[in-house]
Design a protein around this motif. Structure first.
Motif, mmCIF file in Angstrom:
data_model
loop_
_atom_site.group_PDB
_atom_site.id
_atom_site.type_symbol
_atom_site.label_atom_id
_atom_site.label_comp_id
_atom_site.label_asym_id
_atom_site.label_seq_id
_atom_site.Cartn_x
_atom_site.Cartn_y
_atom_site.Cartn_z
ATOM 1 N N LEU A 29 28.083 31.450 41.438
ATOM 2 C CA LEU A 29 29.282 31.459 40.615
ATOM 3 C C LEU A 29 29.174 32.503 39.505
ATOM 4 O O LEU A 29 30.128 33.241 39.232
ATOM 5 N N GLU A 30 28.016 32.576 38.900
ATOM 6 C CA GLU A 30 27.820 33.540 37.819
ATOM 7 C C GLU A 30 27.824 34.971 38.346
ATOM 8 O O GLU A 30 28.422 35.866 37.740
ATOM 9 N N GLY A 31 27.181 35.187 39.493
ATOM 10 C CA GLY A 31 27.125 36.536 40.057
ATOM 11 C C GLY A 31 28.491 37.065 40.449
ATOM 12 O O GLY A 31 28.725 38.277 40.412
ATOM 13 N N GLY A 32 29.414 36.182 40.822
ATOM 14 C CA GLY A 32 30.751 36.623 41.220
ATOM 15 C C GLY A 32 31.814 36.312 40.198
ATOM 16 O O GLY A 32 33.002 36.292 40.533
ATOM 17 N N LEU A 33 31.414 36.073 38.934
ATOM 18 C CA LEU A 33 32.352 35.636 37.911
ATOM 19 C C LEU A 33 33.540 36.581 37.750
ATOM 20 O O LEU A 33 34.660 36.149 37.488
ATOM 21 N N ASP A 34 33.304 37.871 37.915
ATOM 22 C CA ASP A 34 34.387 38.851 37.749
ATOM 23 C C ASP A 34 35.310 38.915 38.966
ATOM 24 O O ASP A 34 36.319 39.643 38.921
ATOM 25 N N HIS A 35 34.963 38.176 40.037
ATOM 26 C CA HIS A 35 35.707 38.350 41.286
ATOM 27 C C HIS A 35 36.303 37.064 41.835
ATOM 28 O O HIS A 35 36.906 37.098 42.910
ATOM 29 N N TRP A 36 36.153 35.936 41.133
ATOM 30 C CA TRP A 36 36.702 34.689 41.662
ATOM 31 C C TRP A 36 38.195 34.554 41.383
ATOM 32 O O TRP A 36 38.904 33.852 42.116
ATOM 33 N N LEU A 37 38.686 35.193 40.348
ATOM 34 C CA LEU A 37 40.045 34.922 39.881
ATOM 35 C C LEU A 37 40.966 36.123 39.995
ATOM 36 O O LEU A 37 42.024 36.163 39.365
ATOM 37 N N THR A 38 40.605 37.084 40.825
ATOM 38 C CA THR A 38 41.476 38.246 41.024
ATOM 39 C C THR A 38 42.838 37.824 41.547
ATOM 40 O O THR A 38 43.874 38.385 41.163
ATOM 41 N N PHE A 39 42.881 36.822 42.401
ATOM 42 C CA PHE A 39 44.150 36.395 43.013
ATOM 43 C C PHE A 39 45.121 35.827 41.987
ATOM 44 O O PHE A 39 46.333 35.819 42.215
ATOM 45 N N VAL A 40 44.597 35.346 40.849
ATOM 46 C CA VAL A 40 45.488 34.790 39.828
ATOM 47 C C VAL A 40 46.311 35.905 39.184
ATOM 48 O O VAL A 40 47.507 35.754 38.939
ATOM 49 N N GLY A 41 45.679 37.033 38.931
ATOM 50 C CA GLY A 41 46.376 38.131 38.286
ATOM 51 C C GLY A 41 47.169 39.010 39.225
ATOM 52 O O GLY A 41 48.068 39.729 38.792
ATOM 53 N N LYS A 42 46.836 38.999 40.526
ATOM 54 C CA LYS A 42 47.508 39.868 41.490
ATOM 55 C C LYS A 42 48.201 39.021 42.564
ATOM 56 O O LYS A 42 47.527 38.435 43.417
ATOM 57 N N PRO A 43 49.516 38.953 42.557
ATOM 58 C CA PRO A 43 50.238 38.074 43.498
ATOM 59 C C PRO A 43 49.967 38.384 44.964
ATOM 60 O O PRO A 43 50.033 37.490 45.805
ATOM 61 N N ALA A 44 49.673 39.648 45.305
ATOM 62 C CA ALA A 44 49.505 40.014 46.711
ATOM 63 C C ALA A 44 48.133 39.624 47.261
ATOM 64 O O ALA A 44 47.891 39.731 48.468
ATOM 65 N N VAL A 45 47.230 39.183 46.398
ATOM 66 C CA VAL A 45 45.851 38.899 46.809
ATOM 67 C C VAL A 45 45.709 37.428 47.165
ATOM 68 O O VAL A 45 46.140 36.544 46.419
#
Length: 473
Positions: A380-396
């Motif tokens: 979880l810590e290693g991917g912290l910057d990549h778990w929530l991309t879909f929240v900010g980008k509707p197409a993801v």
């Protein structure tokens, strides 16, 4: 009354019987524990954290053939758990085609007593759809005239859409051979048998392979067009799975968008493959699992929530400290999905992203003993910057299910063929799988599309039929 200090005397015979029963129960308990351990090990093997959710059956879901109560197998079902249309669902019927011909089916006399019929009482029509009998092979000789230019001396051979540039097999033979292999999953020997049975065309397994290889070389130009379209996409799902190349380890990669799917067979599982296929300057978002090749290729990632939730569930089964973490993760994911289904603005999405990140950080900061849960928190810590991309980008999308789904057909064929023999086999494999998957996504007829690309006579040379994807200019 007897005081609490009083002892109850038990006859020796009863005491020995009870002791023997306790020992027997302890033995049974030990045996059951051993069997339970073995079954749990098998379950972890078949339904581990990396098993796609589509291959698991939820505990909350029951099969339509299951029942809440034990029933006699010989008794008919009365609880509505029968196959077919469920109660309340409107039936669906195939649209009846217009008949090409009508045949009057009459009868002269009664089959029971032999009495002659005077006239028909009515008509009971029945539509029957039939395919025509296989037609005999047509053998055509194309007398291709060649010319020499008086000006530059160049020689030109006239071409015809029905005559491929190589070999003695026509457009339909090449197309059917490729489709039989990569859509119907037939071995080349069976493809040859099929041509013999249906068309009396004598064909060897090697000839079926060469026909399929020509289809791949004819479709390679369209393969490159698919690659270019994926390079320009804003969002690409990527996944990979193992495959053998002459018995040695190799990998088949898939790159999928909403309209295109591309496969690449490589001996590498590193970040050089996405860089080769997508280009080092790829600016889109990559949806992927936790394999290290992806962050080495791009910082613009969306890590798959299906994977992390499965791993959290697995960790909770193995270590009690993982249960609240799994519940919190699942609740966060469900909550985000529910909020995103409403009409939220980009500013609201950004705020949701900040709040969700703080929740993930609070989970990561928990103190747990070494074990599966500590490993989970490290991921979880290693991917912290990549778990929530879909929240900010509707197409993801928050999951990589699209790429996992795209790998199912190659995995099934892998179980049938075992290994690819050489570089040419890798080339054919990735090319035809890419074409068929993309055409299927776009609702196009694979057979008609194969005929189109073979008829176009844009077949690249066998010397260039290698799996390496050339870099885009």
């Amino acid at each position: 009354m007897t005081s609490s200090d009083d002892q109850i005397e038990v006859p020796r015979e009863d005491f020995l019987a009870l002791k023997e029963r306790v020992e027997k129960l302890e033995q049974e308990n030990q045996q059951l524990r051993k069997e339970n351990k073995q079954l749990r090990a098998k379950l972890r093997w078949h339904e581990g954290p990396h098993t796609p959710s589509s291959q698991k059956q939820s505990d909350s879901e029951e099969s339509s053939s299951s029942s809440d109560e034990d029933e006699d197998d010989d008794e008919p079902r009365t609880d509505g758990g029968t196959p077919g249309r469920k109660t309340g669902h409107e039936p669906e019927w195939r649209s009846a085609p217009e008949p090409d011909q009508e045949i009057e089916v009459t009868c002269d006399c009664c089959p029971n007593c032999g009495e002659q019929f005077d006239e028909s009482e009515g008509v009971s029509p029945r539509l029957v759809e039939e395919i025509p009998d296989p037609q005999p092979i047509e053998t055509t000789q194309y007398n291709r005239h060649y010319y020499e230019c008086d000006s530059c001396g160049a020689e030109t051979v006239a071409s015809h859409s029905g005559c491929p540039d190589e070999g003695q097999f026509g457009v339909n033979v090449i197309s059917q051979a490729a489709l039989s292999r990569y859509d119907h999953r037939l071995p080349y020997r069976k493809i040859a048998d099929r041509f013999q049975q249906l068309y009396e065309l004598e064909l060897s397994g090697a000839s079926a392979w060469h026909a399929t290889e020509r289809a791949a070389r004819a479709g390679r130009c369209e393969y490159e067009q698919i690659r270019q379209a994926i390079q320009e996409a804003d969002v690409v799902h990527i996944d990979e799975t193992s495959i053998k190349r002459d018995g040695q380890q190799a990998w088949i990669w898939t790159f999928r968008t909403n309209e295109h799917t591309l496969y690449a067979v490589r001996e590498s599982r590193g970040s050089d493959v996405p860089a080769e296929v997508l280009g080092e300057d790829f600016a889109g978002t990559v949806i992927c699992d936790g394999w290290t090749a992806y962050p080495a290729f791009s910082d613009n990632l969306q890590r798959c929530w299906s994977h992390i939730l499965r791993e959290a569930e697995d960790a909770a089964d193995k270590q009690e400290e993982g249960e609240p973490i799994y519940r919190a993760l699942k609740q966060l994911y469900v909550s985000l999905q529910a909020q995103l289904e409403t009409d939220v603005t980009l500013r609201e999405r950004a705020e949701m992203q900040r709040v969700a990140r703080r929740e993930l950080e609070s989970l990561i900061e928990r103190s747990v003993p070494d074990g599966p849960v500590a490993t989970l928190l490290g991921k979880l810590e290693g991917g912290l910057d990549h778990w929530l991309t879909f929240v900010g980008k509707p197409a993801v999308s928050p999951t990589n299910n699209a790429a996992e789904s795209a790998l199912r057909e190659p995995v099934v064929l892998r179980k049938i063929i075992g290994t690819l023999r050489n570089d040419h086999g890798m080339f054919v494999h990735e090319t035809l799988f890419s074409l068929l998957a993309t055409w299927s996504q776009q609702g196009r007829n694979p057979y008609q599309e194969l005929r189109r690309v073979v008829r176009a006579n844009e077949m690249i040379s066998r010397a260039h039929a290698l799996p390496a994807v050339e870099s885009a200019p």
